[in-house]
Design an enzyme around this catalytic site. Structure first.
Site, PDB file in Angstrom:
ATOM      1  N   PHE A  96      -3.772   3.505  15.159  1.00 45.88           N
ATOM      2  CA  PHE A  96      -3.991   4.532  14.141  1.00 45.88           C
ATOM      3  C   PHE A  96      -5.183   4.110  13.297  1.00 45.88           C
ATOM      4  CE2 PHE A  96      -0.956   8.061  13.331  1.00 45.88           C
ATOM      5  CZ  PHE A  96      -0.290   7.993  14.539  1.00 45.88           C
ATOM      6  N   ASN A 124       0.846  -1.202   0.000  1.00 50.33           N
ATOM      7  CA  ASN A 124       0.000   0.000   0.000  1.00 50.33           C
ATOM      8  C   ASN A 124       0.877   1.246   0.000  1.00 50.33           C
ATOM      9  OD1 ASN A 124       0.507   0.826   2.864  1.00 50.33           O
ATOM     10  ND2 ASN A 124      -0.384  -1.193   3.226  1.00 50.33           N
ATOM     11  N   ASP A 151      -4.505  -6.199   5.268  1.00 56.67           N
ATOM     12  CA  ASP A 151      -5.522  -7.003   5.950  1.00 56.67           C
ATOM     13  C   ASP A 151      -5.517  -8.442   5.474  1.00 56.67           C
ATOM     14  OD1 ASP A 151      -6.538  -4.987   7.623  1.00 56.67           O
ATOM     15  OD2 ASP A 151      -7.623  -4.099   5.937  1.00 56.67           O
ATOM     16  N   ASP A 185      -4.339  -9.604  13.320  1.00 59.78           N
ATOM     17  CA  ASP A 185      -4.433  -8.196  13.704  1.00 59.78           C
ATOM     18  C   ASP A 185      -3.424  -7.950  14.832  1.00 59.78           C
ATOM     19  OD1 ASP A 185      -5.121  -5.725  14.941  1.00 59.78           O
ATOM     20  OD2 ASP A 185      -7.053  -5.816  13.908  1.00 59.78           O
ATOM     21  N   ILE A 186      -2.345  -7.267  14.505  1.00 59.84           N
ATOM     22  CA  ILE A 186      -1.237  -7.106  15.464  1.00 59.84           C
ATOM     23  C   ILE A 186      -1.683  -6.279  16.665  1.00 59.84           C
ATOM     24  CG2 ILE A 186       1.137  -6.254  15.733  1.00 59.84           C
ATOM     25  CD1 ILE A 186       1.365  -6.616  12.603  1.00 59.84           C
TER      26      ILE A 186
HETATM   27  N1  CTP Z   1      -3.481  -3.067  12.510  1.00 60.27           N
HETATM   28  C1  CTP Z   1      -2.672  -4.096  12.934  1.00 60.27           C
HETATM   29  N2  CTP Z   1      -2.737  -5.289  12.297  1.00 60.27           N
HETATM   30  C2  CTP Z   1      -3.565  -5.487  11.263  1.00 60.27           C
HETATM   31  C3  CTP Z   1      -4.383  -4.430  10.820  1.00 60.27           C
HETATM   32  C4  CTP Z   1      -4.324  -3.235  11.460  1.00 60.27           C
HETATM   33  O1  CTP Z   1      -1.895  -3.910  13.884  1.00 60.27           O
HETATM   34  N3  CTP Z   1      -3.594  -6.668  10.663  1.00 60.27           N
HETATM   35  C5  CTP Z   1      -3.427  -1.786  13.246  1.00 60.27           C
HETATM   36  C6  CTP Z   1      -2.896  -0.624  12.445  1.00 60.27           C
HETATM   37  O2  CTP Z   1      -1.493  -0.501  12.622  1.00 60.27           O
HETATM   38  C7  CTP Z   1      -3.650   0.547  13.047  1.00 60.27           C
HETATM   39  C8  CTP Z   1      -4.982  -0.055  13.451  1.00 60.27           C
HETATM   40  O3  CTP Z   1      -4.757  -1.445  13.567  1.00 60.27           O
HETATM   41  O4  CTP Z   1      -3.051   1.000  14.240  1.00 60.27           O
HETATM   42  C9  CTP Z   1      -6.093   0.202  12.494  1.00 60.27           C
HETATM   43  O5  CTP Z   1      -5.699  -0.199  11.208  1.00 60.27           O
HETATM   44  P1  CTP Z   1      -6.716  -0.070   9.991  1.00 60.27           P
HETATM   45  O6  CTP Z   1      -6.124  -0.712   8.794  1.00 60.27           O
HETATM   46  O7  CTP Z   1      -7.176   1.351   9.882  1.00 60.27           O
HETATM   47  O8  CTP Z   1      -7.921  -0.883  10.569  1.00 60.27           O
HETATM   48  P2  CTP Z   1      -8.500  -2.283  10.236  1.00 60.27           P
HETATM   49  O9  CTP Z   1      -8.660  -3.011  11.524  1.00 60.27           O
HETATM   50  O10 CTP Z   1      -7.698  -2.968   9.181  1.00 60.27           O
HETATM   51  O11 CTP Z   1      -9.931  -1.869   9.705  1.00 60.27           O
HETATM   52  P3  CTP Z   1     -10.403  -1.393   8.238  1.00 60.27           P
HETATM   53  O12 CTP Z   1      -9.310  -1.749   7.272  1.00 60.27           O
HETATM   54  O13 CTP Z   1     -11.659  -2.121   8.027  1.00 60.27           O
HETATM   55  O14 CTP Z   1     -10.605   0.103   8.355  1.00 60.27           O
END
Ligand code: CTP
Length: 407
Positions: free
Chosen positions: A332, A217, A286, A315-316
Site C-alpha cells: 500500500f 499514526n 518508519d 521494512d516488513i
Molecule cells: N511497510 C512495511 N514496513 C515498513 C514500512 C512500510 O511493511 N517499515 C509497507 C507498508 O505496509 C506499505 C508499504 O510498505 O504496504 C509502503 O509504506 P509507506 O509507509 O507508504 O512507504 P515507505 O516505504 O515508508 O516510504 P515513505 O514513508 O517514504 O513514503
C-alpha cells in the site's frame, strides 16, 4: 459515492423457524437480513409458533408468514413448491435437533421440512443455524444427522459456544443475528481465493518512548480489516497481524495482535513463506526511539526538553518480497500528493508486483476510500466507495493476477 448494498441486494431468502428459545433472535435476524437488501419470506413450524408469533415476523418482513402446507392462499395450494422456486436460499434459524433429524432423513410432514425436500438443490441452497442444549448437540444421533446434512450439501452455520437458556454452558447456542448475517453475505460472495492462504498487516504501529508514551499514526486499520473480511469471504484462510486498533476481528479470520513495527516484523516474517498472498496495509512507523526509557521521563526543574535518538524500523514488505519463496506481495502507498508517481516508485523500490495507492489524510479513520492499483502493466482506478466494497474489488483483482501468475 457508491455505497455497499449491504451484501444481499436483490436476493430472496426463505427464513425458516423451527421450535427453540433462539426464536427470539430470529426477529433481529430478519431485520438485519432485510436491512442488508434481501427480501425475506418467513416460514414457521408449529413449535416455532410456541416461541414467537407470526405477527411479529409478518410485521418485520412485510409479508404474510407461512405456517402450514395446507395454506389455501396459494392458487395451486402448493406453498412447498412455490416458495422455493423464487428463493435464492433457504435459511433455517433456529434449526432444532428434531428438524435436523427430519431433514437428514428426508421426512416432510410439515411445510418447512416439506419445502426443504421439494427445493431445487442446485439453485436453492440450504443453510441451517442449529440451536439446542449442549447434550442434544453432542448426542451421536445429532452429530450423525449433521454429518449427513453436510454430505447432502447443507451448510451448517455454528453452533456457537456459551451460556444456554437452560442454564448450562457449551456448544449449541444459535449464532447471533449479525454473525449469521455475515455468514450469509459471505456465502453469496464469489470464491475467488478458495484454498488460498492470505497474510495481512493492518493498522498503525506504536513505538514506545517510555512506558507511558509513544509514537504512532492515524491509521484506523479499517481498510486492512475490510480486506481480511473480503479475503475470508472469497474462501481464503486469512491471518491478520494487527497493530493497536479498536476493531472486531472479521469472522473466520485468525488474528495476531502486535504493537511495534519490530513485533509486526517478527510475526510476519516466519509466517510469510507459508502463505500464497501477503497484503501489507499497515501504516508501519518508519522510525522508533533507539533506546526507550525504562521509567516515565519526568520534567526537569531546569525546563530542559528531552531529545531522542531515532533508529530505522525494518521494512516488513520489502523483507517479505526479498524471501526466496515469497508469496504474491501487495503493498500500500499512503500518500498526501503525487499518488501515481509515489506508488510506481514503491512498486520498484520494494520489488512487489502490485501497489495500491491511496491518499492517507483523506481516508485515515474514514469508512470510505478511493484506490489506485499500480502494476507493471499500468494502473487501474477503483473509485470512491465504502471500504468493504473496495476490499472485495481489490481481492478479485488480486485473485485474477494470482491465477494468471500460476497459470
Ligand atoms: N511497510 C512495511 N514496513 C515498513 C514500512 C512500510 O511493511 N517499515 C509497507 C507498508 O505496509 C506499505 C508499504 O510498505 O504496504 C509502503 O509504506 P509507506 O509507509 O507508504 O512507504 P515507505 O516505504 O515508508 O516510504 P515513505 O514513508 O517514504 O513514503
Amino acid at each position: 459515492m457508491y455505497t455497499s448494498d449491504g451484501g444481499l441486494a436483490g436476493l430472496h431468502i426463505v427464513l425458516g423457524l423451527s421450535g427453540g428459545v433462539a426464536c427470539f433472535k430470529s426477529a433481529e435476524l430478519l431485520r438485519v437480513l432485510t436491512k442488508a437488501g434481501a427480501t425475506v419470506q418467513v416460514v414457521m413450524t408449529a413449535a416455532a409458533e410456541q416461541f414467537i408469533t407470526a405477527v411479529t415476523m409478518q410485521a418485520l418482513s412485510g409479508r404474510p408468514v407461512y405456517t402450514s402446507q395446507w395454506d389455501a392462499r396459494e392458487p395451486n395450494n402448493m406453498a412447498h413448491i412455490n416458495l422455493t422456486r423464487e428463493a435464492d436460499a433457504v435459511l433455517i434459524a433456529p434449526a432444532s435437533a428434531d428438524l435436523m433429524a427430519k431433514l437428514a432423513h428426508g421426512q416432510a410432514d410439515d411445510l418447512l421440512s416439506l419445502l426443504c425436500l421439494a427445493r431445487p438443490v442446485h439453485t436453492c441452497p440450504l443453510l441451517i443455524a442449529p440451536a439446542m442444549n449442549r447434550e442434544m448437540w453432542a448426542h451421536p444421533a445429532t452429530q450423525r444427522n449433521a454429518a449427513q446434512l453436510r454430505a447432502d450439501g447443507t451448510v451448517i452455520l455454528g453452533p456457537d459456544n456459551g451460556d444456554q437458556a437452560c442454564g448450562e454452558t457449551g456448544d449449541g447456542r444459535m449464532l447471533e443475528a449479525l454473525d449469521l448475517l455475515a455468514e450469509v453475505v459471505s456465502f453469496f460472495q464469489p470464491k475467488s481465493l478458495l484454498g488460498k492462504t492470505v497474510l495481512i498487516t493492518a493498522g498503525p504501529t506504536y513505538e514506545a518512548i517510555d512506558p507511558v508514551r509513544g509514537i504512532t499514526n492515524l491509521s484506523s486499520g479499517k481498510m486492512g480489516f475490510a480486506i481480511a473480511r473480503a479475503a475470508a469471504e472469497a474462501g481464503a484462510q486469512v491471518t491478520l497481524v494487527a497493530g493497536p486498533v479498536a476493531l472486531d476481528t472479521p469472522r473466520g479470520v485468525r488474528r495476531i495482535d502486535v504493537r511495534s513495527a519490530q513485533q509486526m516484523f517478527d510475526a510476519v516474517l516466519p509466517a510469510a513463506p507459508r502463505h500464497d498472498v501477503f497484503i501489507a496495509t499497515a501504516a508501519v512507523a518508519d522510525w522508533r526511539p533507539a533506546a526507550p526509557a525504562t521509567h516515565k521521563i519526568k520534567k526537569n526543574a531546569d525546563k530542559s526538553v528531552p531529545s531522542f535518538q531515532m533508529t530505522e524500523n525494518p521494512d516488513i514488505l520489502a523483507s517479505v518480497a526479498a524471501l526466496p519463496d515469497r508469496p504474491y506481495c501487495v503493498g500500500f502507498a499512503a500518500e498526501s500528493q503525487d499518488l501515481l508517481k509515489h506508488a510506481r516508485e514503491k512498486l520498484q523500490r520494494k520489488n512487489v508486483p502490485l501497489v495500491v495507492g491511496n491518499i492517507g489524510p483523506a481516508t485515515f479513520g474514514a469508512d470510505d476510500n478511493a484506490l489506485t492499483l499500480v502494476d507493471a502493466q499500468g494502473h487501474t482506478e477503483l473509485p470512491r466507495a465504502d471500504k468493504l466494497s473496495l476490499a472485495r474489488h481489490l481481492v478479485a483483482e488480486i485473485a485474477r493476477r494470482l491465477a494468471a501468475n500460476t497459470a
